[in-house]
Each structure stands twice: as structure tokens, then as C-alpha cells.
Design a protein around this motif. Structure first.
Motif, PDB file in Angstrom:
ATOM      1  N   PHE A 137     149.812  18.899  32.449  1.00 38.49           N
ATOM      2  CA  PHE A 137     150.557  19.357  33.855  1.00 38.49           C
ATOM      3  C   PHE A 137     149.999  18.497  35.301  1.00 38.49           C
ATOM      4  CE2 PHE A 137     150.739  22.215  37.401  1.00 38.49           C
ATOM      5  CZ  PHE A 137     152.234  22.419  37.436  1.00 38.49           C
ATOM      6  N   PHE A 138     148.621  18.473  35.067  1.00 40.19           N
ATOM      7  CA  PHE A 138     147.972  17.975  36.418  1.00 40.19           C
ATOM      8  C   PHE A 138     148.389  16.526  36.317  1.00 40.19           C
ATOM      9  CE2 PHE A 138     145.334  21.938  36.106  1.00 40.19           C
ATOM     10  CZ  PHE A 138     145.968  22.327  37.411  1.00 40.19           C
ATOM     11  N   ALA A 139     148.124  15.755  35.405  1.00 41.92           N
ATOM     12  CA  ALA A 139     148.093  14.107  34.878  1.00 41.92           C
ATOM     13  C   ALA A 139     149.590  13.893  35.460  1.00 41.92           C
ATOM     14  CB  ALA A 139     147.857  13.839  33.969  1.00 41.92           C
ATOM     15  N   GLU A 140     150.776  14.889  35.284  1.00 41.14           N
ATOM     16  CA  GLU A 140     151.931  14.444  35.428  1.00 41.14           C
ATOM     17  C   GLU A 140     152.277  14.264  37.096  1.00 41.14           C
ATOM     18  OE1 GLU A 140     156.024  16.871  35.039  1.00 41.14           O
ATOM     19  OE2 GLU A 140     154.607  17.187  33.526  1.00 41.14           O
ATOM     20  N   LYS A 141     151.733  15.254  37.792  1.00 41.28           N
ATOM     21  CA  LYS A 141     151.702  15.367  38.952  1.00 41.28           C
ATOM     22  C   LYS A 141     150.739  14.464  39.799  1.00 41.28           C
ATOM     23  CE  LYS A 141     153.900  19.811  39.021  1.00 41.28           C
ATOM     24  NZ  LYS A 141     154.762  19.556  37.845  1.00 41.28           N
ATOM     25  N   ASP A 142     149.946  13.680  39.188  1.00 36.74           N
ATOM     26  CA  ASP A 142     149.090  12.818  39.607  1.00 36.74           C
ATOM     27  C   ASP A 142     147.884  13.526  40.460  1.00 36.74           C
ATOM     28  OD1 ASP A 142     148.012  10.257  40.195  1.00 36.74           O
ATOM     29  OD2 ASP A 142     149.051  10.168  42.084  1.00 36.74           O
ATOM     30  N   ILE A 143     147.755  14.830  39.915  1.00 31.33           N
ATOM     31  CA  ILE A 143     146.475  15.598  40.544  1.00 31.33           C
ATOM     32  C   ILE A 143     145.171  15.508  39.566  1.00 31.33           C
ATOM     33  CG2 ILE A 143     145.681  18.183  40.617  1.00 31.33           C
ATOM     34  CD1 ILE A 143     148.832  18.832  41.372  1.00 31.33           C
ATOM     35  N   ASN A 144     144.368  15.254  40.366  1.00 34.55           N
ATOM     36  CA  ASN A 144     142.868  14.926  39.880  1.00 34.55           C
ATOM     37  C   ASN A 144     142.057  15.992  39.302  1.00 34.55           C
ATOM     38  OD1 ASN A 144     141.109  13.180  38.861  1.00 34.55           O
ATOM     39  ND2 ASN A 144     139.978  12.804  40.935  1.00 34.55           N
ATOM     40  N   ILE A 145     141.647  16.084  38.474  1.00 33.03           N
ATOM     41  CA  ILE A 145     140.849  17.181  38.035  1.00 33.03           C
ATOM     42  C   ILE A 145     139.359  16.835  38.244  1.00 33.03           C
ATOM     43  CG2 ILE A 145     139.673  18.604  36.199  1.00 33.03           C
ATOM     44  CD1 ILE A 145     142.403  18.237  34.271  1.00 33.03           C
ATOM     45  N   ILE A 146     138.451  17.512  39.086  1.00 32.95           N
ATOM     46  CA  ILE A 146     137.290  16.985  39.654  1.00 32.95           C
ATOM     47  C   ILE A 146     136.135  17.790  38.783  1.00 32.95           C
ATOM     48  CG2 ILE A 146     135.601  17.391  41.596  1.00 32.95           C
ATOM     49  CD1 ILE A 146     138.067  17.565  43.236  1.00 32.95           C
ATOM     50  N   ASP A 147     136.599  18.919  38.464  1.00 31.00           N
ATOM     51  CA  ASP A 147     135.325  19.529  37.466  1.00 31.00           C
ATOM     52  C   ASP A 147     136.013  20.439  36.583  1.00 31.00           C
ATOM     53  OD1 ASP A 147     132.959  20.458  36.515  1.00 31.00           O
ATOM     54  OD2 ASP A 147     132.154  21.021  38.523  1.00 31.00           O
ATOM     55  N   LEU A 148     135.647  20.739  35.282  1.00 35.97           N
ATOM     56  CA  LEU A 148     136.420  21.319  34.374  1.00 35.97           C
ATOM     57  C   LEU A 148     135.387  22.301  33.649  1.00 35.97           C
ATOM     58  CD1 LEU A 148     139.137  21.885  32.797  1.00 35.97           C
ATOM     59  CD2 LEU A 148     138.155  19.924  31.369  1.00 35.97           C
ATOM     60  N   TYR A 149     135.598  23.501  33.330  1.00 35.73           N
ATOM     61  CA  TYR A 149     134.865  24.250  32.305  1.00 35.73           C
ATOM     62  C   TYR A 149     135.789  24.980  31.528  1.00 35.73           C
ATOM     63  CZ  TYR A 149     132.044  28.444  31.078  1.00 35.73           C
ATOM     64  OH  TYR A 149     131.415  29.332  30.383  1.00 35.73           O
ATOM     65  N   GLY A 150     135.465  25.353  30.168  1.00 33.38           N
ATOM     66  CA  GLY A 150     135.930  26.015  29.299  1.00 33.38           C
ATOM     67  C   GLY A 150     135.197  26.706  28.455  1.00 33.38           C
ATOM     68  N   ASP A 151     135.411  27.986  28.080  1.00 34.55           N
ATOM     69  CA  ASP A 151     134.461  28.584  26.985  1.00 34.55           C
ATOM     70  C   ASP A 151     135.131  29.750  26.501  1.00 34.55           C
ATOM     71  OD1 ASP A 151     132.283  28.568  25.275  1.00 34.55           O
ATOM     72  OD2 ASP A 151     130.853  29.245  26.896  1.00 34.55           O
ATOM     73  N   LEU A 152     134.844  29.921  25.162  1.00 34.37           N
ATOM     74  CA  LEU A 152     135.290  31.385  24.526  1.00 34.37           C
ATOM     75  C   LEU A 152     134.219  32.575  24.930  1.00 34.37           C
ATOM     76  CD1 LEU A 152     135.810  30.298  20.770  1.00 34.37           C
ATOM     77  CD2 LEU A 152     137.515  31.255  22.463  1.00 34.37           C
ATOM     78  N   THR A 153     134.671  33.508  25.177  1.00 34.35           N
ATOM     79  CA  THR A 153     134.024  34.735  25.543  1.00 34.35           C
ATOM     80  C   THR A 153     133.834  35.464  24.287  1.00 34.35           C
ATOM     81  OG1 THR A 153     135.801  36.304  25.794  1.00 34.35           O
ATOM     82  CG2 THR A 153     135.077  35.245  27.975  1.00 34.35           C
ATOM     83  N   PRO A 154     132.688  36.402  24.260  1.00 32.27           N
ATOM     84  CA  PRO A 154     132.490  37.215  22.925  1.00 32.27           C
ATOM     85  C   PRO A 154     133.508  37.878  22.419  1.00 32.27           C
ATOM     86  CG  PRO A 154     130.863  37.531  24.596  1.00 32.27           C
ATOM     87  CD  PRO A 154     131.870  36.694  25.324  1.00 32.27           C
ATOM     88  N   GLU A 155     134.500  38.264  23.367  1.00 30.58           N
ATOM     89  CA  GLU A 155     135.698  38.848  23.034  1.00 30.58           C
ATOM     90  C   GLU A 155     136.920  38.002  22.282  1.00 30.58           C
ATOM     91  OE1 GLU A 155     134.658  39.300  26.466  1.00 30.58           O
ATOM     92  OE2 GLU A 155     133.175  40.887  25.485  1.00 30.58           O
ATOM     93  N   GLY A 156     136.530  36.789  22.265  1.00 33.49           N
ATOM     94  CA  GLY A 156     137.795  35.869  21.796  1.00 33.49           C
ATOM     95  C   GLY A 156     138.583  35.275  22.884  1.00 33.49           C
ATOM     96  N   GLU A 157     138.340  35.406  23.965  1.00 32.22           N
ATOM     97  CA  GLU A 157     139.081  34.999  25.193  1.00 32.22           C
ATOM     98  C   GLU A 157     138.778  33.510  25.676  1.00 32.22           C
ATOM     99  OE1 GLU A 157     139.277  36.844  28.857  1.00 32.22           O
ATOM    100  OE2 GLU A 157     141.163  37.668  28.397  1.00 32.22           O
ATOM    101  N   PHE A 158     139.675  32.640  25.784  1.00 37.94           N
ATOM    102  CA  PHE A 158     139.388  31.311  25.951  1.00 37.94           C
ATOM    103  C   PHE A 158     139.470  31.423  27.693  1.00 37.94           C
ATOM    104  CE2 PHE A 158     139.934  26.659  27.440  1.00 37.94           C
ATOM    105  CZ  PHE A 158     138.992  26.303  26.675  1.00 37.94           C
ATOM    106  N   VAL A 159     138.103  30.974  28.471  1.00 37.27           N
ATOM    107  CA  VAL A 159     138.382  30.948  29.991  1.00 37.27           C
ATOM    108  C   VAL A 159     138.309  29.498  30.333  1.00 37.27           C
ATOM    109  CG1 VAL A 159     136.945  31.675  32.020  1.00 37.27           C
ATOM    110  CG2 VAL A 159     137.044  33.254  29.899  1.00 37.27           C
ATOM    111  N   LEU A 160     139.128  29.107  31.181  1.00 40.84           N
ATOM    112  CA  LEU A 160     139.404  27.629  31.755  1.00 40.84           C
ATOM    113  C   LEU A 160     139.303  27.821  33.227  1.00 40.84           C
ATOM    114  CD1 LEU A 160     140.026  24.761  31.080  1.00 40.84           C
ATOM    115  CD2 LEU A 160     142.358  25.375  31.719  1.00 40.84           C
ATOM    116  N   ILE A 161     138.254  27.212  33.856  1.00 42.53           N
ATOM    117  CA  ILE A 161     137.815  27.021  35.266  1.00 42.53           C
ATOM    118  C   ILE A 161     137.881  25.392  35.510  1.00 42.53           C
ATOM    119  CG2 ILE A 161     136.635  27.892  37.231  1.00 42.53           C
ATOM    120  CD1 ILE A 161     135.370  29.850  35.525  1.00 42.53           C
ATOM    121  N   SER A 162     138.846  25.235  36.483  1.00 45.27           N
ATOM    122  CA  SER A 162     138.847  23.692  36.739  1.00 45.27           C
ATOM    123  C   SER A 162     139.084  23.744  38.343  1.00 45.27           C
ATOM    124  CB  SER A 162     139.916  23.067  35.921  1.00 45.27           C
ATOM    125  OG  SER A 162     139.960  21.800  36.607  1.00 45.27           O
TER     126      SER A 162
END
Lengths: 461, 217
Positions: free
Chosen positions: B147-172
Motif C-alpha cells: 500500500f505504501f510503496a504504491e503511493k511512494d510513501i517511505n517506511i522509516i521504521d517497522l516493528y511487528g510481533d505476535l502477542t501472547p494472545e496470538g495477535e499480530f501487532v504492526l507499528i511503523s
């Protein structure tokens, strides 16, 4: 350094705990709109407000969108309308109020405050016109809010003004009997009125303020309540003992963050409106929504029935901790800055009244350590004017002696007696009519009239 | 959940103490000709990797300019820029560094540094944070990054991880050019989140700075 868990805690605060900016209020000085002709005055008022405020709502929405935080209420506060009214009489007061109502609608703000008179030491001609016009003004307009400052630490308490208001307030309610007297909820009677308060119905722009300023009211009690509940649950889970100092500390942290959000939004709105930034008001203002209640915070702090012994101490601690956290977050703190306990607007407080846990006298005691006074209190429609004046005098005396702002927003509900339930809907909520004990026992005191002199504390120089 | 430094802070107020902060070191000693390199190291996490790398660079009379390190699911990774007084062949430099005691089990990759690489400090006004969370599934990072690449939006920092409850959290953190309409981006992202069963928020970086930092600029 900021970490992902801090980002997530901010996200939780913003999205799960309904953090918002409660009020963005544009304060405007209208003194240059004075004119010998009422028509001309109203034209100038219309023009000035439209020029300065027409983009307020749009800008608040834009800035709120950028940060992902809704600005719940956008308002306008003006310099005291009484300053403009002395040559124009009753008809001029009505015309001005209608102009304000129209212009508020055009600007899409929900209220415009500042239909205000300052009478702590005496009633000027303009102030008298304004007070006399209130029943018609408040019952025929939707968005105009009024306030009267009837006492101050420096002047004492103007009992003549309170006696008049004791008659005017039921007259306002009776003029709006079809709405259970709701119009009276748009009038606040103050001691030590703040000049930069962003909250309605008491917002107005004081004489020492700039030409225009943006004042901010921060989010409600929901965020603080959730922070406390989380802390208590974590302590239980890890079997660690918590003291009230720990909980006060938690309130400070929540208040710090909430205040920062308010200031960030306020400064950007002010910049985009080309207006100076005024203050952040640290008041916790509840709404009838479940989870957004000062009463619930008291329950979380261990007061099972709001109004029980301990209620005053608990709210004193809450109020103080909110200020300590907020004060460190911003150097532009002002307004009322204290937890509000408006009965009908706080579902838990209204419930405590219904259950008989919270009575008028205890509510009054609680207001001596928080903001702002006997707020959104329904009283029987047949309460005698002298008794209403005496209730106000008691509340204002707390403010005058303790050098704080206190106020009353009483609604004598036409045709209703103690215990009847009144529902104003929306943010104004619902509450039973409160019982007033010892009615008709204060008449002689009120009829003496005059002014209760300024207290010893006024001579601080 | 491992802690990961994410939020961009202006140059004058970097954090303290954490190995993971984005740090600039410039002691002003390298006025003569210097050669800049970017180093990337990956390994199973254990004590001593940063010590090994910095020792290797010291041995070469080098100067570390900036570094950022994180640990994810037990794996260590480091990105570092540094300068050396002499020009090296890349393969030789990699080999020399990996020979250092304590770095034998690491993988390293080096490239010469481009001095025109953009610095974050210039774009502080345009930095936004996207957070997305929901039940874990495939293609989350792929969908958002596309989505971001298509709009020429640059990702500066990215973090993603699974919580113990099985949720995926993405922060960028992303850099959004002012020509983009933020409201439209938010709506598009929310819609995509809805499709994926994810809650998505896009907010300006400053809200996180304001609610977490003591000193504001």
C-alpha cells in the motif's frame, strides 16, 4: 527513548479509553462591537465572530484527524455581553442573544458563552439589562450560555444579586417548562469566575485576555479511571500491596499524558487560526457515558457508595493529583482546572442521588475540594427564591473564603418534586430532583441583602 | 514483547543507555579524508556481539558514526555506520571484522556509505505512525508495505510481533509527503484493515512524542 510498549500504551489510551479533547474554545473580545445602535452592534458582532471563528470547526476536525484524536466540543466564548448592553435595554439584549445564536449555528459550534455579567460588587446598568433578559434569552435561544459572577475574594458576596437571581433562575426554568426547565442549565452563577475557562456553560473571555485566544479542555475521567483500574488489577495479579500514594501517582501519569494531548491539539489549532494559544484547563469533565464518570473513579478508589464518608477525601486526592500531573505537562494551565461533579452529567453521581447515598449537603462539601460547585443539580420547581439564593450564597462562600472558583448551575424543574427523574438527554444526562432540607428557613438572612464583605483573606498585601 | 525503539526524535535529544537507540557519534577528529561504510550484523543473540564489532572497528582505527540494534525472537541484528582512515575492499573488510574474537558465528554485510543518504531530521513534520493489530494471518506486512510503496510513501521504521494472545501487532513510522490527503490515507488504511480483520490507525508522530517525552521542543 520511546519504545513500542509506550506507543502501544498511547494507542490504548487514544482508542480503547476514548481519549478526546473535550473542548476547544475560541475566546474573542467583542468590546470593539459597541455601538449606539443595537442593529449596528449586532452587525459588528456577527461580522467579527464570522471572521475569526468560521473555520474553527473545520480546523479542529483537521487537526484532530491528523493526530487521531476527536475534538468533541468546539465553542466560542466572548467578552461579557453586559459591556455592550447598557444603552440598548431588553430589546437590545434579545437581539444580541439571537445574533449570537445565529452566528453559533453558522459556525457549527455547539455553544457560545459569555452572555455574562460581573456583579460581585454591584450591578451596572448593562448587567441589570442582561440579568433581566435571561428568562427570555435562555428559553428562546439554543446555543447561548450565560454566567453571572456574583462573588469574589476581593469583593465578597453580592447578596442583592443572588436574591435577584433566586427569582430569575425559576423564571428561566418556567419559561422553558416544556423542556423541564432545561434553559436554566445554560446559566452558571460564580464566585471568582475564571477569565479563560473553556468549559460551558461558564466560558467567557475576561478583561485581561488578548484579542482572541484558544483555550482547551482536556479529556474526561475515562482515561484516569482506566489507568487506575489497570494499576489495581496488576497489583492484584502480582499480589503487591497498593497504597493511595501509588494510586495518586498513577493519576498524575494519566493526567500528564492527557494534558500533553490537549496542548498539542490546542497549539496547532491556534496556529492555524492565527490566534494566540491561551490555556489548557485540567478539569476532568464527565459525560453520562458509562466509563466517563468521576463517580466511577471514586468507586475505583474504594468508595462503594458515592457520598459515603471518604468521598470528600477521595475527590480531593483525585483533584490534586490531576493538577500535579497536568502542571508538569504544560506551562499554560488555567481555567477551572479541577474535577467536575455535575450530577446529571455523571451517571454514577446521578445514581448515587437516586439511591439516596448522595445528598445536597455532601455534594456541597465535596465541591470545597474540587471543581466547580453545585453543578447540574435538579431542585424542586417550587423551591422559594430566597432558598435558591441561600444555596448559591453557601456555595459561593466556599469559593470566596478558600480562594477558589465555585459556582452553581441549578435547575428548578417546573412541576417536579424531590425524587422525580428528569432526563435532558445527550451530554446533559438525567438525574432525580434532589431534596432540599430546611426550605423557607433562610428568608430573613437573604432579605437583609447588601453585600457580605470581602473576607480577611482579601487583604493579602 | 521485546522493546524496540521506534519513535523518531530530533537530533538534539536522543535517548540514553539503550543499545537500541539511534545514535550519532561525531568527535570531530576525522577532518582528514575518511571512508564511510555501512555494516549489518546478524546472529543468535548473546552477550558480547556489540563489544566484538566495536572492538574490530577500533582495531582498524575507525570511528562509529551511528548505530541501531535490536533483538527479535532471540535473533540479534545491528546496523552501524562508521568511517575508516583507509579505503578497503568490501570482501576483505567483512572478513577482517568477522575474524574478530567473538564474532565467528555472525553474518555480516558491508557496503560503502553514500554521503547523500537522506537524514530523518529534515522530515520531522511529515512523519506519521501506523499501528495495526488483529488476529495473526499471512500477508499483513506485505499488504501494508505494498500500500505504501504504491503511493511512494517511505517506511522509516517497522516493528511487528505476535502477542501472547496470538495477535499480530504492526507499528511503523512512515514519511508522508504533504501532498497526500491524510484523511483519505486513514480511510483507505482503515478499509484495508477491516478487510484483514485488523484495527488500523494512522496518526502524526508528534502525538506519541507529546505523550511520552518529558521535554518538548
Amino acid at each position: 527513548m520511546l519504545q513500542t510498549d509506550e506507543v502501544l500504551s498511547t494507542i490504548r489510551m487514544l482508542h480503547s479509553e476514548h481519549l478526546d479533547v473535550r473542548a476547544v474554545t475560541l475566546a474573542l473580545n467583542l468590546n470593539d462591537c459597541a455601538s449606539p445602535s443595537a442593529d449596528q452592534m449586532c452587525k459588528k458582532v456577527h461580522h467579527k465572530i464570522m471572521t475569526r471563528a468560521s473555520r474553527l470547526v473545520e480546523i479542529c476536525d483537521e487537526v484532530g484527524g491528523k493526530y487521531g484524536i476527536p475534538v468533541t466540543n468546539k465553542r466560542i466564548a466572548i467578552s461579557p455581553a453586559s459591556f455592550l448592553l447598557s444603552p440598548h435595554g431588553h430589546a437590545g439584549a434579545l437581539k444580541l442573544a439571537q445574533t449570537l445564536d445565529e452566528v453559533a449555528t453558522l459556525c457549527r459550534v455547539d455553544f457560545v458563552g459569555g452572555f455574562t455579567a460581573l456583579v460581585q460588587k454591584g450591578i451596572s446598568a448593562g448587567a441589570q439589562v442582561l440579568i433581566d433578559s435571561l428568562p427570555e434569552v435562555l428559553s428562546t435561544t439554543k446555543r447561548v450560555c450565560s454566567s453571572v459572577n456574583a462573588a469574589s475574594r476581593k469583593a465578597g458576596i453580592n447578596m442583592d444579586a443572588l436574591h435577584q437571581l433566586g427569582h430569575v433562575i425559576p423564571a428561566i426554568a418556567n419559561a422553558d417548562a416544556a423542556n423541564k426547565g432545561f434553559a436554566a442549565a445554560k446559566l452558571v452563577v460564580f464566585a471568582n469566575i475564571p477569565e479563560d475557562n473553556p468549559f460551558m456553560a461558564g466560558a467567557y473571555m475576561g478583561a485581561g485576555e488578548p484579542e482572541a485566544a484558544i483555550n482547551i479542555g482536556v479529556s474526561g475521567p475515562g482515561v484516569v479511571g482506566s489507568a487506575l483500574q489497570r494499576r489495581i488489577a496488576a497489583a492484584k495479579a502480582s499480589n503487591r500491596k497498593l497504597t493511595l500514594s501509588d494510586l495518586a501517582e498513577e493519576i498524575k501519569f494519566a493526567s500528564f499524558r492527557v494534558t500533553r494531548v490537549g496542548e498539542l491539539i490546542g497549539r496547532e489549532v491556534a496556529e492555524r487560526l492565527n490566534t494566540s494559544f491561551g490555556i489548557v484547563d485540567l478539569s476532568l469533565a464527565p459525560t453520562p457515558t458509562v466509563g466517563d464518570s468521576i463517580g466511577e473513579i471514586l468507586k475505583t478508589l474504594g468508595i462503594a457508595k458515592v457520598g459515603a464518608p471518604g468521598s470528600t477525601a477521595a475527590i480531593a486526592m483525585l483533584n490534586d493529583a490531576v493538577k500535579k500531573g497536568g502542571l508538569f505537562a504544560s506551562s499554560s494551565v488555567g481555567g477551572l482546572s479541577g474535577a467536575f461533579i455535575p450530577v446529571s452529567e455523571d451517571a454514577t453521581l446521578a445514581d448515587a442521588v437516586e439511591q439516596g447515598h448522595l445528598v445536597l449537603e455532601k455534594l456541597e462539601a465535596m465541591t470545597s475540594v474540587c471543581s466547580v460547585g453545585l453543578d447540574m443539580v435538579m431542585i424542586p420547581g417550587n423551591t422559594p427564591p430566597a432558598t435558591i439564593a441561600a444555596i448559591m450564597a453557601d456555595e459561593l462562600a466556599i469559593g470566596v473564603i478558600n480562594n477558589k472558583t465555585t459556582a452553581t448551575r441549578l435547575v428548578p424543574v417546573p412541576g417536579c418534586v424531590a425524587g422525580d427523574k428528569v432526563d435532558f438527554g445527550g451530554l446533559f444526562g438525567a438525574s432525580p430532583v434532589m431534596e432540599i432540607r430546611n426550605v423557607e428557613a433562610s428568608g430573613d438572612f437573604v432579605h437583609f441583602g447588601g453585600r457580605i464583605p470581602a473576607p480577611l483573606q482579601s487583604l493579602g498585601n | 514483547m521485546p522493546k524496540h525503539s521506534l519513535i523518531f526524535l530530533p537530533d538534539d535529544d536522543r535517548g540514553m543507555g539503550s543499545e537500541s537507540y539511534y545514535n550519532t557519534v561525531d568527535n570531530g577528529t576525522d577532518r582528514e579524508m575518511q571512508h564511510g561504510y555501512v555494516l549489518n550484523v546478524m546472529s543468535l543473540d548473546r552477550p558480547g556481539i556489540v563489544a566484538g564489532v566495536s572492538d574490530a572497528i577500533s582495531e582498524l582505527d575507525g570511528n562509529i558514526k551511528s548505530c541501531s540494534q535490536t533483538v527479535l525472537n532471540g535473533y540479534f541484528t545491528l546496523i552501524m555506520t562508521f568511517s575508516l582512515p583507509k579505503k578497503w575492499k568490501i570482501a576483505e573488510l567483512e572478513e577482517t571484522i568477522l575474524k574478530t574474537e567473538g564474532l565467528m558465528d555472525c553474518q555480516a554485510m558491508i557496503r560503502p556509505m553514500d554521503s547523500d543518504a537522506p537524514r530523518l531530521a529534515d522530515q520531522a513534520q511529515n512523519i506519521f505512525v501506523i499501528t495495526a493489530f488483529g488476529k495473526d494471518r499471512k500477508s499483513i506486512v506485505a499488504r501494508f508495505s505494498a500500500f505504501f510503496a504504491e503511493k511512494d510513501i517511505n517506511i522509516i521504521d517497522l516493528y511487528g510481533d505476535l502477542t501472547p494472545e496470538g495477535e499480530f501487532v504492526l507499528i511503523s513510522q512512515i514519511e508522508v509527503d504533504p501532498s497526500h490527503d491524510i484523511r483519505n490515507l486513514q480511510l483507505d488504511l482503515e478499509e484495508m484493515g477491516h478487510e484483514l480483520g485488523f484495527t488500523v490507525k494512522l496518526q502524526h508522530n508528534n502525538i506519541f512524542v507529546a505523550t511520552n517525552r518529558i521535554r518538548l521542543d
